[in-house]
Design a protein around this motif. Structure first.
Motif, PDB file in Angstrom:
ATOM      1  N   ILE A  21      61.911  41.777  83.458  1.00  0.00           N
ATOM      2  CA  ILE A  21      60.625  42.358  84.238  1.00  0.00           C
ATOM      3  C   ILE A  21      59.469  42.513  83.428  1.00  0.00           C
ATOM      4  CG2 ILE A  21      60.156  44.297  85.672  1.00  0.00           C
ATOM      5  CD1 ILE A  21      63.157  44.962  86.207  1.00  0.00           C
ATOM      6  N   ARG A  22      58.470  41.997  84.176  1.00  0.00           N
ATOM      7  CA  ARG A  22      56.960  42.299  83.658  1.00  0.00           C
ATOM      8  C   ARG A  22      56.177  42.822  85.002  1.00  0.00           C
ATOM      9  NH1 ARG A  22      59.637  41.420  80.083  1.00  0.00           N
ATOM     10  NH2 ARG A  22      59.439  40.347  78.283  1.00  0.00           N
ATOM     11  N   VAL A  23      55.451  43.535  84.582  1.00  0.00           N
ATOM     12  CA  VAL A  23      54.442  44.112  85.636  1.00  0.00           C
ATOM     13  C   VAL A  23      53.188  43.872  85.817  1.00  0.00           C
ATOM     14  CG1 VAL A  23      56.174  46.042  85.513  1.00  0.00           C
ATOM     15  CG2 VAL A  23      54.244  46.056  83.998  1.00  0.00           C
ATOM     16  N   GLU A  24      52.537  43.009  84.759  1.00  0.00           N
ATOM     17  CA  GLU A  24      51.306  42.532  84.581  1.00  0.00           C
ATOM     18  C   GLU A  24      50.604  42.171  85.951  1.00  0.00           C
ATOM     19  OE1 GLU A  24      53.512  41.691  82.601  1.00  0.00           O
ATOM     20  OE2 GLU A  24      52.920  42.401  80.618  1.00  0.00           O
ATOM     21  N   ASN A  25      51.414  41.227  86.836  1.00  0.00           N
ATOM     22  CA  ASN A  25      50.793  40.494  88.038  1.00  0.00           C
ATOM     23  C   ASN A  25      51.529  41.214  89.259  1.00  0.00           C
ATOM     24  OD1 ASN A  25      49.461  38.420  86.306  1.00  0.00           O
ATOM     25  ND2 ASN A  25      51.005  37.405  86.032  1.00  0.00           N
TER      26      ASN A  25
END
Length: 288
Positions: free
Chosen positions: A41-45
């Motif tokens: 999980i990445r939240v940057e975008n």
């Protein structure tokens, strides 16, 4: 949605009202937690997504992977842990120290993982995410009324039904807005909501509006719901008269899952001239 006047786990770096999105996803502390685990999980975008869509999308994705139930349990446990730590900081004066926060956070996560692992039935979890237990599916019926399709789940007789009119506006720039107005059993307006969003089509904007009504009613404990929309294509697809448009297939699946919350639920078409309040408000919202 604002929580209250609280700066969150990143303290001085966040001098605004705390929000659900910031606490669970956009806060620099939360972002490091998500990035440090193996869930991918990445939240940057993700800042353009509301929290409900973000959570639902990740739960469905994690469940589709190998060991999906365990991944979903971890995902839920992280959300729980972030909430526990936030409350410790706000109400118990927990020191704003990264080591202290991390230690308590992972302790809370591990405790929640153990609890959920003992309680969660993987097959039931998958079934719920795919559209409920099936109990309401057996009570579902589609019919033609006044020349238009109608889908009914359950029985509205002797129910205090909340009636909701929904409409949406859309532009080719993908700007969209939906607005709905709810009326109680006496015909008095009891709630209205207006949301600006982005959508790939007018149909998708309409579907987002109907889904928003279901989320509101389910969270508020309203078990008897009558939803009207002047989008005939959407009602046709809900009733199974038309083939599902790929742009709203995921939304329709979520709506089928949400339908399991209600004792009775009706989706019906309403001509635009009878949907004037919601239609006018949706167009107005799109221009704001």
């Amino acid at each position: 949605m604002d929580i209250d006047v609280f700066y969150g786990m990143c303290g001085e770096n966040h001098k605004r009202l705390e929000t659900i999105e910031h606490l669970f996803r956009d806060c620099e502390v939360s972002a490091r937690i998500w990035a440090g685990l193996d869930l991918g999980i990445r939240v940057e975008n993700a800042k353009s997504l509301n929290m409900t869509d973000w959570i639902i999308d990740w739960v469905r994705y994690l469940l589709s992977r190998e060991g999906g139930v365990k991944r979903v349990i971890m995902f839920i446990a992280i959300l729980w842990g972030l909430w526990i730590v936030r409350n410790k900081i706000k109400f118990e004066g927990l020191a704003m120290n990264s080591r202290v926060i991390s230690g308590l956070l992972f302790e809370s996560i591990n405790e929640k993982v153990r609890t959920l692992s003992d309680q969660v039935d993987g097959e039931n979890l998958k079934k719920c995410l795919k559209g409920g237990s099936g109990e309401h599916i057996e009570q579902k019926k589609s019919e033609i009324r006044d020349g238009h399709p109608l889908q009914m789940i359950g029985n509205q007789e002797q129910c205090n039904v909340i009636r909701v009119e929904v409409d949406a506006g859309w532009e080719r720039t993908y700007a969209a807005a939906f607005r709905w107005v709810a009326y109680d059993g006496t015909g008095q307006e009891c709630m209205r909501r207006q949301v600006r969003t982005r959508a790939e089509s007018a149909l998708q904007a309409e579907a987002l509006g109907v889904r928003d009504v279901l989320l509101w009613a389910a969270s508020g404990g309203f078990l008897h719901l009558d939803i009207s929309s002047d989008c005939l294509q959407l009602i046709n697809e809900i009733a199974g008269v038309d083939k599902e448009d790929h742009l709203i297939a995921g939304i329709l699946e979520e709506m089928r899952g949400l339908s399991s919350y209600f004792h009775c639920l009706c989706f019906k078409f309403i001509p635009r001239h009878f949907n004037g309040v919601a239609h006018g408000l949706a167009r107005q919202a799109l221009k704001l």
